[in-house]
Scaffold this active site. Structure first.
Site, PDB file in Angstrom:
ATOM      1  N   GLU A  42      55.823  16.565 -21.945  1.00  0.00           N
ATOM      2  CA  GLU A  42      56.949  16.455 -21.926  1.00  0.00           C
ATOM      3  C   GLU A  42      57.331  16.404 -23.400  1.00  0.00           C
ATOM      4  O   GLU A  42      56.491  15.933 -24.282  1.00  0.00           O
ATOM      5  CB  GLU A  42      57.448  15.102 -21.046  1.00  0.00           C
ATOM      6  CG  GLU A  42      57.619  15.529 -19.743  1.00  0.00           C
ATOM      7  CD  GLU A  42      58.018  14.291 -18.949  1.00  0.00           C
ATOM      8  OE1 GLU A  42      58.401  13.174 -19.333  1.00  0.00           O
ATOM      9  OE2 GLU A  42      58.218  14.420 -17.739  1.00  0.00           O
ATOM     10  N   CYS A  51      55.048  22.263 -17.573  1.00  0.00           N
ATOM     11  CA  CYS A  51      54.862  21.752 -16.380  1.00  0.00           C
ATOM     12  C   CYS A  51      53.162  21.797 -16.296  1.00  0.00           C
ATOM     13  O   CYS A  51      52.563  22.832 -16.921  1.00  0.00           O
ATOM     14  CB  CYS A  51      55.365  22.618 -15.001  1.00  0.00           C
ATOM     15  SG  CYS A  51      57.162  22.394 -14.654  1.00  0.00           S
ATOM     16  N   GLU A  53      51.270  22.995 -13.844  1.00  0.00           N
ATOM     17  CA  GLU A  53      50.731  24.255 -13.287  1.00  0.00           C
ATOM     18  C   GLU A  53      50.810  25.449 -14.612  1.00  0.00           C
ATOM     19  O   GLU A  53      49.765  26.172 -14.758  1.00  0.00           O
ATOM     20  CB  GLU A  53      51.687  25.064 -12.221  1.00  0.00           C
ATOM     21  CG  GLU A  53      51.614  24.102 -10.985  1.00  0.00           C
ATOM     22  CD  GLU A  53      52.918  23.132 -11.304  1.00  0.00           C
ATOM     23  OE1 GLU A  53      53.232  22.538 -12.247  1.00  0.00           O
ATOM     24  OE2 GLU A  53      53.619  22.892 -10.188  1.00  0.00           O
ATOM     25  N   CYS A  82      57.828  23.919  -9.231  1.00  0.00           N
ATOM     26  CA  CYS A  82      59.217  24.297  -9.681  1.00  0.00           C
ATOM     27  C   CYS A  82      59.200  25.927  -9.565  1.00  0.00           C
ATOM     28  O   CYS A  82      58.236  26.550  -9.531  1.00  0.00           O
ATOM     29  CB  CYS A  82      59.582  23.794 -10.920  1.00  0.00           C
ATOM     30  SG  CYS A  82      58.836  24.692 -12.264  1.00  0.00           S
ATOM     31  N   CYS A  85      57.325  27.542 -12.388  1.00  0.00           N
ATOM     32  CA  CYS A  85      55.997  27.925 -12.210  1.00  0.00           C
ATOM     33  C   CYS A  85      55.718  28.869 -10.973  1.00  0.00           C
ATOM     34  O   CYS A  85      54.548  29.524 -11.055  1.00  0.00           O
ATOM     35  CB  CYS A  85      55.349  26.358 -11.923  1.00  0.00           C
ATOM     36  SG  CYS A  85      55.252  25.436 -13.180  1.00  0.00           S
TER      37      CYS A  85
HETATM   38  N1  THU Z   1      56.792  19.231 -13.294  1.00  0.00           N
HETATM   39  C1  THU Z   1      55.533  19.795 -13.309  1.00  0.00           C
HETATM   40  O1  THU Z   1      54.593  19.582 -14.131  1.00  0.00           O
HETATM   41  N2  THU Z   1      55.399  20.710 -12.220  1.00  0.00           N
HETATM   42  C2  THU Z   1      56.253  21.056 -11.433  1.00  0.00           C
HETATM   43  O2  THU Z   1      56.201  22.153 -10.749  1.00  0.00           O
HETATM   44  C3  THU Z   1      57.580  20.293 -11.400  1.00  0.00           C
HETATM   45  C4  THU Z   1      58.068  19.537 -12.432  1.00  0.00           C
HETATM   46  C5  THU Z   1      56.939  18.082 -14.372  1.00  0.00           C
HETATM   47  C6  THU Z   1      58.109  18.442 -15.464  1.00  0.00           C
HETATM   48  C7  THU Z   1      58.438  17.224 -15.982  1.00  0.00           C
HETATM   49  O3  THU Z   1      57.443  16.690 -16.776  1.00  0.00           O
HETATM   50  C8  THU Z   1      58.263  16.337 -14.711  1.00  0.00           C
HETATM   51  O4  THU Z   1      57.426  17.004 -13.756  1.00  0.00           O
HETATM   52  C9  THU Z   1      59.752  16.073 -14.022  1.00  0.00           C
HETATM   53  O5  THU Z   1      60.428  17.122 -13.744  1.00  0.00           O
END
Ligand code: THU
Length: 126
Positions: A42, A51, A53, A82, A85
């Protein structure tokens, strides 16, 4: 599959998620049977977050892999990847099995195609 999920669980521990506190780990199995992992990273400028993935897939590409067989993703509550991704998974992996796992170890089996039906991809650019 067990080894791939364990790798994603390990990667989840490396998540850099000071803003959401939502830790995600991912692991991709390459055609050479190498496992490459990723976690969410983040940013204080939230939109720059990457993310788990995509971190895993981009790391794999950076390490010279370009064919992928399976992907595992681990979150506390077993959430699905998401939309961004899903597109990147489709673009880089095509239709592969995806294991979505929660922190109790419960596994949901799906595929990239099931996650992104009627996908846009490079075939549309021809
Ligand atoms: N996040 C992921 O790493 N992968 C996803 O497919 C959904 C969201 C992360 C992004 C962010 O750091 C946290 O989850 C909250 O959205």
């Amino acid at each position: 599959m067990k080894k791939l999920i364990e790798a994603a669980q390990q990667a989840q521990k490396n998540a850099h998620a000071p803003h959401s506190n939502y830790k995600v780990g991912a692991a991709v199995l390459t055609k050479e049977n190498t496992i490459i992992t990723g976690c969410n990273v983040e940013s204080s400028s939230y939109g720059l977050t990457c993310c788990a993935e995509r971190t895993a897939l981009y790391s794999a590409i950076a390490q010279g892999h370009n064919k992928f067989k399976e992907l595992a993703v681990v979150t506390a509550n077993g959430a699905s990847p998401c939309g961004a991704c899903r597109q990147v998974i489709w673009d880089l992996c095509g239709d592969i099995p995806i294991y979505i796992v929660d922190n109790s170890g419960k596994i949901k089996n799906t595929t990239s195609k099931e996650l992104l039906p009627l996908a846009f991809d490079s075939n549309m650019l021809e």
